[in-house]
Design an enzyme around this catalytic site. Structure first.
Site, PDB file in Angstrom:
ATOM      1  N   HIS A  34     -10.044  -5.292  10.843  1.00  0.00           N
ATOM      2  CA  HIS A  34     -10.677  -5.135   9.527  1.00  0.00           C
ATOM      3  C   HIS A  34     -11.988  -4.382   9.593  1.00  0.00           C
ATOM      4  O   HIS A  34     -12.780  -4.465   8.668  1.00  0.00           O
ATOM      5  CB  HIS A  34     -10.925  -6.521   8.900  1.00  0.00           C
TER       6      HIS A  34
ATOM      7  N   GLU B  74       0.805  -1.231   0.000  1.00  0.00           N
ATOM      8  CA  GLU B  74       0.000   0.000   0.000  1.00  0.00           C
ATOM      9  C   GLU B  74       0.832   1.271   0.000  1.00  0.00           C
ATOM     10  O   GLU B  74       0.517   2.215  -0.709  1.00  0.00           O
ATOM     11  CB  GLU B  74      -0.942   0.030   1.216  1.00  0.00           C
TER      12      GLU B  74
END
Lengths: 369, 390
Positions: A161, A92
């Site tokens: 998450h 990322e």
């Protein structure tokens, strides 16, 4: 009888005068209201914007060959090729920096994060490289980039998450932060985001992707954009204002139905935009109803509701007839067990209860000693 | 003995204009001269280029002048900082001029350069003016970022200079992104992403390099190895300080960064390589005379002998001076005159920059967005100070 040549979608009583975007499959079985899922809305928006402007490209994990981790980018690689739908490694920080650099040069990247939890690895590029550059360079370099992906809780995915990042991104000058709820929101706001010359954080919701919403004919137009920075009043009401965004809009609307049975007429505002925050619409609503409940999925401390409450205190204090109520996610990391997860997220009954409190229809909750 | 005449009017023009109009009225001004780099190049997974570099008297003189100007600018910035006219951070580049100048000689303004915070001289090399530099350093409206960026945030997009970045290592993925965009747009140009030996250990470098290699991006990663990441010597920060080899599957070249011709040759070579074969790493062996920044004396982690040793043996400007003299392109006095003139230009620019006003208070709220949609922004006391973003 007039038949539209090339219409392969079967017999339909209604024929839209607007061009339909390529790649959009419609599930419409009735002539009166067209339905569109959020996924279709996002897919069609990406498709059209990439067709209209060669500088727009999509990059992220599994966006290409896999057709998108949540199938949002389905069909796009087949249509536009791997140069424009770029599968990235699981890095990322690296690929977000590459996206921002491409935007510096003048391309218009759409960077997909599989969820915004992973975007934390790229936070420096979102804030320091993207959000601040136009200001630091005094307008020499602007950054027309969109960061998009699912935000907030899904179902049973646990603490790492499930976080909602609306408040974090919303506090940063230089960013625009959008939070679509319906398909109309998703399509119009994503188009507006891609066309916008500034960095936009586009917070979707995984659980909404499959949800279908009725959409008006104008939503299908390839030029359909929703203005950035304007909230939408989803349901008008007189007695209490409920602000919400993303999935919580649906919950708030359900709460409003329940409240209506008790004679409480709730006005539900779909924020659509966390930054800029439509303080004007929110304040106007509270000046009308005199009561406010803020609803969000994210952590309560320093959250979106806190900002909205302060805005009301600053600009509409005299209009409040009750303290502002705040419904938010629990102040704990997200647990996995289903019962605990349910307790950790706002439910419809929480919104109903808070609205009743704001209307002095119930005893205030016992304060902790 | 070749005599040189110059039009003095040229000398008062902005730096880049003066350079181009300065003519050497010798018959040999563009006659090629071949120079040997001080050291051979060392290659990692690549055959290094030749040590022989073509140059001309004109180029030699330009190199001398450019580097002398950069040197003088940085020294002047030192004084301004101590006089408290420059605030915050100020990271000086003196000693490293050969990298900036050699790179420019090998590329065009359509190629992109991105670097970290030691960016004043790179900005100048890309066509920025002294006035823009000093005004920005002092936070005035004539600065290249209108006073809103500061020392670490110089930019010049129309000349392919993308900053000026304060976060160590961030500029590398950004630079690979520029290369991505160049390839996407089929521009046939390259990007040089500069970073230091400190940044060479950053994870995002390897993430970006992986993608650059995977996608054959025209990216050249240039490690300006001045041997100290702030106060930490390279051997204390890196298990492997052979930065040109750290790309592993990506070829690399080790270059004497104090030799402007070595830099020029390496950059020319890399540009050709990157356009055909994807990324390459250049390690420029260079040195900074100043500390990491103006708050660092630069002597707690290295000896004064080391600093003066480099100055005596490897100073890039002295190298050119020797070459110019040995090729009879100018006399000692003429070179000293150039330095005096450069000093004068710098002093004039500083005087002018001091006259430049600070930005208008309304500039607090400009450029937050390109398109603000009429949204409100607030000062510290929002009941006192608010603005509408256009």
């Amino acid at each position: 009888m007039l038949r539209i040549a090339g219409n392969k979608l079967g017999a339909r009583g209604f024929t839209s005068p607007f061009l339909k975007p390529a790649g959009l499959t419609l599930r419409s079985y009735s002539s009166s209201a067209k339905q569109m899922t959020v996924r279709e809305a996002l897919n069609s928006a990406l498709d059209e914007e990439m067709s209209a402007d060669h500088n727009v490209f999509l990059m992220g994990e599994e966006v290409g060959e896999y057709q998108g981790a949540y199938k949002v980018s389905k069909g796009l690689m087949q249509k536009f090729g791997p140069q424009r739908v770029v599968d990235t490694p699981i890095t990322e920080a690296g690929f977000t920096g590459i996206g921002v650099g491409a935007a510096f040069y003048g391309l218009r990247p759409v960077v997909e994060f599989m969820t915004f939890n992973f975007a934390m690895q790229a936070m420096d590029h979102i804030i320091n490289s993207a959000a601040k550059t136009n200001y630091m360079s005094s307008g020499n370099i602007n950054v027309p980039i969109v960061f998009r992906g699912p935000n907030g809780a899904a179902a049973g995915v646990g603490a790492q998450h499930s976080q909602c990042y609306a408040a974090w991104y919303g506090s940063c000058p230089g960013l625009k932060v959008l939070v679509p709820y319906s398909s109309e929101d998703a399509r119009g706001l994503l188009k507006a985001a891609i066309r916008d010359p500034d960095p936009v954080v586009f917070l979707e919701n995984e659980l909404l992707y499959g949800e279908a919403f009725p959409v008006s004919a104008e939503v299908f137009d390839s030029g359909f954009c929703i203005p950035i920075g304007k909230a939408k009043i989803e349901r008008e009401g007189k007695h209490v204002t409920i602000t919400s965004f993303s999935k919580m809009v649906g919950f708030s609307l359900k709460a409003a139905e329940i409240l209506a049975k008790d004679g409480i007429d709730a006005e539900v505002i779909n924020l659509r935009s966390i930054r800029p925050l439509d303080r004007t619409t929110i304040n106007a609503s509270v000046r009308k109803t005199n009561r406010l409940v803020t609803v969000e999925e994210g952590f309560p401390q320093h959250g979106v509701g806190a900002e909205i409450c302060t805005s009301i205190v600053e600009d509409s204090f005299g209009y409040l007839d009750a303290p502002v109520e705040r419904i938010a996610g629990a102040d704990v990391p997200m647990p996995y067990a289903a019962n605990l997860e349910r307790m950790a997220l706002p439910q419809v009954e929480d919104i109903v209860r808070a609205a009743k409190r704001a209307c002095y229809r119930s005893l205030p909750a016992a304060a902790t000693a | 003995m070749a005599h040189l005449t110059r039009r003095t009017a040229d000398l008062l023009k902005p730096f880049s204009v003066a350079l181009s109009s300065m003519r050497l009225l010798t018959t040999t001004s563009t006659t090629p001269i071949t120079v040997e780099t001080s050291l051979p190049f060392t290659g990692h997974k690549i055959d290094p280029p030749s040590r022989s570099v073509e140059t001309t008297p004109q180029e030699l003189m330009t190199f001398f002048r450019d580097m002398a100007l950069m040197r003088r600018m940085e020294i002047a910035a030192d004084s301004l900082y101590k006089a408290k006219l420059i605030r915050g951070f100020c990271h000086l580049y003196d000693g490293q001029e050969a990298v900036a100048v050699g790179m420019e000689a090998a590329i065009t303004k359509k190629d992109c350069i991105i670097t970290a915070y030691r960016d004043h001289c790179i900005f100048l090399g890309r066509g920025g003016t002294l006035l823009e530099c000093f005004s920005e350093l002092m936070g005035r409206k004539d600065g290249c970022s209108k006073g809103k960026g500061g020392s670490m945030h110089f930019y010049k997009k129309d000349s392919g200079f993308y900053g000026g970045h304060g976060i160590v290592g961030a500029q590398i993925p950004l630079g690979c992104g520029l290369a991505f965009a160049q390839k996407y747009s089929k521009d046939e140009n390259v990007t040089f992403a500069l970073y230091g030996d400190g940044a060479a250990n950053q994870g995002q470098l390897f993430e970006a390099l992986n993608m650059a290699a995977l996608w054959d991006l025209p990216a050249i990663l240039v490690c300006e190895n001045n041997h100290y990441g702030m106060g930490t010597a390279e051997w204390r920060a890196a298990k492997s300080p052979a930065y040109y080899k750290r790309g592993d599957y990506v070829p690399g070249l080790k270059v004497d960064g104090m030799d402007v011709f070595a830099v020029k040759q390496a950059c020319k070579f890399s540009k050709e390589h990157a356009l055909k074969n994807g990324p390459i790493i250049l390690e420029m062996d260079t040195y900074r005379y100043h500390g990491h920044s103006m708050s660092d004396p630069g002597s707690t982690y290295r000896t004064r002998d080391e600093i003066s040793g480099v100055r005596q043996e490897r100073d890039p400007i002295e190298r050119i001076r020797k070459l110019v003299l040995s090729h009879d392109l100018a006399t000692e006095k003429e070179l000293k005159d150039i330095e005096k003139e450069v000093r004068k230009n710098v002093d004039e620019a500083i005087a002018q920059a001091k006259e430049s006003p600070m930005p208008e208070p309304s500039e607090l709220f400009t450029n937050v967005y390109v398109k603000g949609y009429g949204v409100e922004s607030f000062g510290a006391d929002r009941k006192e100070l608010r603005a509408v973003l256009p």
